[in-house]
Design an enzyme around this catalytic site. Structure first.
Site, PDB file in Angstrom:
ATOM      1  N   SER A  24      -5.099  -8.498   6.619  1.00  0.00           N
ATOM      2  CA  SER A  24      -3.969  -8.451   7.549  1.00  0.00           C
ATOM      3  C   SER A  24      -4.333  -9.140   8.855  1.00  0.00           C
ATOM      4  O   SER A  24      -3.475  -9.364   9.715  1.00  0.00           O
ATOM      5  CB  SER A  24      -3.549  -7.005   7.814  1.00  0.00           C
ATOM      6  OG  SER A  24      -4.671  -6.205   8.161  1.00  0.00           O
ATOM      7  N   ASP A  55     -11.970  -6.582   3.367  1.00  0.00           N
ATOM      8  CA  ASP A  55     -11.009  -7.046   2.370  1.00  0.00           C
ATOM      9  C   ASP A  55     -11.497  -8.331   1.715  1.00  0.00           C
ATOM     10  O   ASP A  55     -11.904  -9.272   2.402  1.00  0.00           O
ATOM     11  CB  ASP A  55      -9.658  -7.327   3.037  1.00  0.00           C
ATOM     12  CG  ASP A  55      -8.614  -6.291   2.705  1.00  0.00           C
ATOM     13  OD1 ASP A  55      -8.765  -5.577   1.688  1.00  0.00           O
ATOM     14  OD2 ASP A  55      -7.627  -6.187   3.453  1.00  0.00           O
ATOM     15  N   GLU A  70      -7.626  -5.796  -4.097  1.00  0.00           N
ATOM     16  CA  GLU A  70      -6.257  -5.503  -4.507  1.00  0.00           C
ATOM     17  C   GLU A  70      -6.113  -5.736  -6.008  1.00  0.00           C
ATOM     18  O   GLU A  70      -6.635  -6.714  -6.545  1.00  0.00           O
ATOM     19  CB  GLU A  70      -5.268  -6.400  -3.759  1.00  0.00           C
ATOM     20  CG  GLU A  70      -5.216  -6.147  -2.266  1.00  0.00           C
ATOM     21  CD  GLU A  70      -4.161  -6.997  -1.571  1.00  0.00           C
ATOM     22  OE1 GLU A  70      -3.290  -7.559  -2.265  1.00  0.00           O
ATOM     23  OE2 GLU A  70      -4.211  -7.102  -0.336  1.00  0.00           O
ATOM     24  N   GLU A  82      -0.628   1.802  -1.416  1.00  0.00           N
ATOM     25  CA  GLU A  82       0.272   1.206  -0.436  1.00  0.00           C
ATOM     26  C   GLU A  82       1.708   1.198  -0.932  1.00  0.00           C
ATOM     27  O   GLU A  82       2.000   0.711  -2.026  1.00  0.00           O
ATOM     28  CB  GLU A  82      -0.156  -0.219  -0.092  1.00  0.00           C
ATOM     29  CG  GLU A  82       0.751  -0.870   0.953  1.00  0.00           C
ATOM     30  CD  GLU A  82       0.196  -2.145   1.548  1.00  0.00           C
ATOM     31  OE1 GLU A  82       0.907  -2.759   2.371  1.00  0.00           O
ATOM     32  OE2 GLU A  82      -0.937  -2.532   1.209  1.00  0.00           O
TER      33      GLU A  82
END
Length: 270
Positions: free
Chosen positions: A42, A80, A111, A178
């Site tokens: 992000s 991440d 992810e 999420e």
């Protein structure tokens, strides 16, 4: 903090995680007693000005992970894995994840669901702790067709449950959920023995994570429904800059107090 301590917090103490992207922010997070600092991709839309997380590179992430480590050297830091840093091959994923540990991360976040189970296992076997991330996975936003709440259909619910169990089985120490509907997030949390950390996934996860800029009110143009603004720092900073501009224009700054003469004593910090 470490992986084992985090796992033992499940069902006993809520885990608190925030994103941070630089040394000063990391220091504040550490001083506030935050359990986990996430250097999220992000970074792209919150710091680098990208539209989303997809353009973020390994090089950019490594710079910011290292900065966070310098700001909070004793913090538990999760990095991440950015888009295409782990999807192309297991070997490339291990190499890239290892780079994060070398610059100070304690773990990486990936992810994706059950389809990444083998990769998670390989990373863990290579000595790299892995935090999973299911539900809305922003790197796959083009496949989803937008930022949509997950777990609304029975098919999607079953996929999320399978994915959580697979990630646990393969060695993940925690899972981010999420934008998962609250009922499904609760079911997932109760079905695995590792902590779940929610963002927009309701009240029943083992912990919560928010983005630095969202919880501190640094973006006046964007306020996600699932986030809470604990401060309005955009307005605080704006007013400070306006006051600085006003004082300089009017000759009110600097004053004698902020100036040096040949009779001045002490250093710049005195």
């Amino acid at each position: 903090m470490n992986v084992e301590k985090l796992k033992k917090m499940k069902g006993k103490e809520k885990i608190v995680m925030v994103t941070a992207y630089d040394a000063p922010s990391a220091r504040i997070a550490r001083d506030a007693g935050i359990d986990v600092i996430l250097v999220g991709d992000s970074l792209g839309n919150n710091v680098l000005g990208y539209e989303n997380t997809i353009p973020v590179t390994m090089e950019e992430m490594l710079i910011h992970v290292a900065a966070v480590k310098r700001g909070a050297p004793d913090a538990f830091i999760v990095a991440d894995m950015p888009f295409l840093s782990y999807q192309t091959s297991v070997e490339k994923a291990v190499e890239n994840a290892g780079k994060f540990l070398k610059v100070g991360a304690n773990a990486v976040k990936i992810e994706g669901g059950e389809e990444f189970g083998e990769l998670v296992q390989k990373l863990v076997e290579s000595g790299i702790p892995v935090m999973g991330h299911i539900g809305l996975t922003p790197q796959f936003v083009n496949r989803f067709g937008g930022y949509r709440v997950q777990g609304k259909t029975e098919k999607n619910r079953e996929y999320l449950l399978r994915s959580a169990r697979e990630l646990e089985k393969r060695g993940a120490f925690a899972i981010v959920l999420e934008l998962v509907v609250e009922e499904v997030a609760k079911e997932i949390t109760e079905s695995v023995s590792i902590p779940t950390i929610g963002i927009g996934s309701g009240r029943f996860c083992d912990g919560q994570v928010l983005v630095w800029h969202d919880l501190l009110g640094l973006n006046p143009d964007f306020a996600p429904r699932f986030s809470k603004k604990y401060a309005n720092l955009y307005e605080v900073i704006l007013k400070a800059l306006q006051e600085f501009r006003r004082e300089v224009k009017k000759g009110l700054f600097p004053t004698e107090e902020h100036s040096f003469t040949d009779k001045s004593k002490g250093g710049v910090s005195s």
